[in-house]
Design a protein around this motif. Structure first.
Motif, short mmCIF file in Angstrom:
data_model
loop_
_atom_site.label_atom_id
_atom_site.label_comp_id
_atom_site.label_asym_id
_atom_site.label_seq_id
_atom_site.Cartn_x
_atom_site.Cartn_y
_atom_site.Cartn_z
N GLU A 94 0.83 -1.20 0.00
CA GLU A 94 0.00 0.00 0.00
C GLU A 94 0.87 1.25 0.00
OE1 GLU A 94 -2.48 -0.45 3.43
OE2 GLU A 94 -3.72 -2.01 2.50
N GLN A 95 1.93 1.23 0.79
CA GLN A 95 2.83 2.38 0.83
C GLN A 95 3.50 2.58 -0.52
OE1 GLN A 95 5.90 2.10 3.80
NE2 GLN A 95 6.48 4.23 3.60
N ALA A 96 3.90 1.49 -1.16
CA ALA A 96 4.52 1.59 -2.48
C ALA A 96 3.52 2.15 -3.48
CB ALA A 96 5.02 0.22 -2.94
N ALA A 97 2.26 1.72 -3.38
CA ALA A 97 1.23 2.25 -4.28
C ALA A 97 1.03 3.74 -4.04
CB ALA A 97 -0.08 1.50 -4.08
N ARG A 98 1.06 4.15 -2.76
CA ARG A 98 0.92 5.59 -2.46
C ARG A 98 2.12 6.36 -3.00
NH1 ARG A 98 -0.76 3.69 2.75
NH2 ARG A 98 1.32 4.15 3.51
N ILE A 99 3.31 5.79 -2.86
CA ILE A 99 4.51 6.46 -3.35
C ILE A 99 4.45 6.60 -4.87
CG2 ILE A 99 7.01 6.19 -3.67
CD1 ILE A 99 7.08 4.99 -0.82
N VAL A 100 4.02 5.53 -5.55
CA VAL A 100 3.92 5.58 -7.01
C VAL A 100 2.89 6.62 -7.42
CG1 VAL A 100 3.16 4.25 -9.02
CG2 VAL A 100 4.77 3.25 -7.41
N ALA A 101 1.73 6.62 -6.73
CA ALA A 101 0.70 7.61 -7.06
C ALA A 101 1.21 9.03 -6.81
CB ALA A 101 -0.56 7.34 -6.23
N SER A 102 1.91 9.20 -5.70
CA SER A 102 2.47 10.52 -5.39
C SER A 102 3.50 10.93 -6.44
CB SER A 102 3.11 10.48 -4.00
OG SER A 102 3.78 11.69 -3.73
N ALA A 103 4.34 9.98 -6.84
CA ALA A 103 5.35 10.29 -7.86
C ALA A 103 4.69 10.65 -9.18
CB ALA A 103 6.29 9.10 -8.04
N LYS A 104 3.62 9.91 -9.54
CA LYS A 104 2.91 10.24 -10.78
C LYS A 104 2.29 11.63 -10.70
CE LYS A 104 1.76 5.57 -12.36
NZ LYS A 104 0.67 4.60 -12.61
N GLU A 105 1.70 11.92 -9.54
CA GLU A 105 1.10 13.24 -9.37
C GLU A 105 2.15 14.34 -9.44
OE1 GLU A 105 -1.42 15.69 -5.99
OE2 GLU A 105 -1.44 13.51 -5.97
N GLU A 106 3.28 14.10 -8.77
CA GLU A 106 4.37 15.09 -8.81
C GLU A 106 4.90 15.25 -10.23
OE1 GLU A 106 7.41 14.16 -5.99
OE2 GLU A 106 6.03 14.31 -4.27
N ALA A 107 4.99 14.14 -10.95
CA ALA A 107 5.48 14.22 -12.34
C ALA A 107 4.50 14.99 -13.20
CB ALA A 107 5.68 12.80 -12.89
N SER A 108 3.20 14.75 -13.01
CA SER A 108 2.22 15.49 -13.82
C SER A 108 2.24 16.96 -13.43
CB SER A 108 0.83 14.89 -13.66
OG SER A 108 0.37 15.05 -12.33
N ASN A 109 2.38 17.25 -12.13
CA ASN A 109 2.48 18.65 -11.70
C ASN A 109 3.74 19.30 -12.26
OD1 ASN A 109 0.13 18.41 -10.24
ND2 ASN A 109 1.12 18.08 -8.27
N ALA A 110 4.84 18.55 -12.26
CA ALA A 110 6.09 19.08 -12.81
C ALA A 110 5.94 19.31 -14.32
CB ALA A 110 7.25 18.13 -12.54
N ALA A 111 5.23 18.41 -14.99
CA ALA A 111 5.02 18.59 -16.44
C ALA A 111 4.18 19.83 -16.70
CB ALA A 111 4.35 17.34 -17.03
N VAL A 112 3.13 20.02 -15.90
CA VAL A 112 2.29 21.22 -16.06
C VAL A 112 3.11 22.47 -15.78
CG1 VAL A 112 0.32 22.45 -15.06
CG2 VAL A 112 0.12 20.02 -15.61
N ALA A 113 3.91 22.42 -14.71
CA ALA A 113 4.76 23.57 -14.37
C ALA A 113 5.78 23.84 -15.47
CB ALA A 113 5.47 23.33 -13.04
#
Length: 185
Positions: A94-113
């Motif tokens: 579950e923690q790995a899934a949260r980390i992956v989701a967080s990383a995807k979200e950060e990557a999408s935010n970084a892409a938007v930025a």
């Protein structure tokens, strides 16, 4: 005691007695074997060997019970440990899934930025290019005006030189001196 009585009844029903021979003779091997066996059993009973053997068997049974109980305890511990590891594994997943989701979200935010940064950079560069173009246009217009003024002055000089005589030159010089002296005072 019961054993002894049972042994005597067994002896009395033996085939040697049925044949009619003398059974209670030392020459009869069956009788000698039975006597030796009874003496052997008597010695074993006298020295309490059956109780010793029973005690040893009881100790062995108790040891086996203790080992079984210990094995049950170890099995229960292993099952609880396995359940604990399974819970931890689930938590880690579950923690790995949260980390992956967080990383995807950060990557999408970084892409938007990054897209916003690129858009603002392009806007700034376009503005700078427009300023350079405007500056270049202004410089070109100034150069053209300066050139036009130079050409006009040169043309006016040529025209005036052709039309100018000594009298009109003197008048112009006097007018220029008057204008300069008025402006200086």
């Amino acid at each position: 005691m019961r054993f002894l009585i049972t042994a005597l009844f067994a002896l009395s029903a033996s085939p040697a007695l049925a044949a009619g021979d003398v059974f209670f003779s030392l020459k009869n091997t069956d009788f000698v074997v039975i006597i030796a066996f009874l003496i052997f059993v008597g010695i074993l009973v006298y020295y309490k060997v059956p109780s010793l053997v029973g005690g040893m068997l009881d100790k062995r049974a108790d040891g086996i019970k203790a080992e079984l109980n210990e094995a049950k305890v170890l099995r229960e511990e292993a099952q609880s440990l396995l359940a604990s590891y399974e819970r931890k594994q689930k938590e880690v997943q579950e923690q790995a899934a949260r980390i992956v989701a967080s990383a995807k979200e950060e990557a999408s935010n970084a892409a938007v930025a990054a897209k916003d940064e690129i858009a603002s950079s392009i806007t700034r560069r376009l503005a700078a290019a427009e300023e350079q173009i405007a500056s270049a246009q202004a410089a070109a217009v100034k150069d053209v005006r300066d050139q036009a003024i130079s050409v006009a002055v040169s043309a006016a000089k040529d025209v005036m030189a052709k039309q100018m005589d000594a009298k009109s030159a003197g008048t112009l010089i006097d007018d220029a001196i008057t204008t300069v002296s008025e402006k200086l005072h």
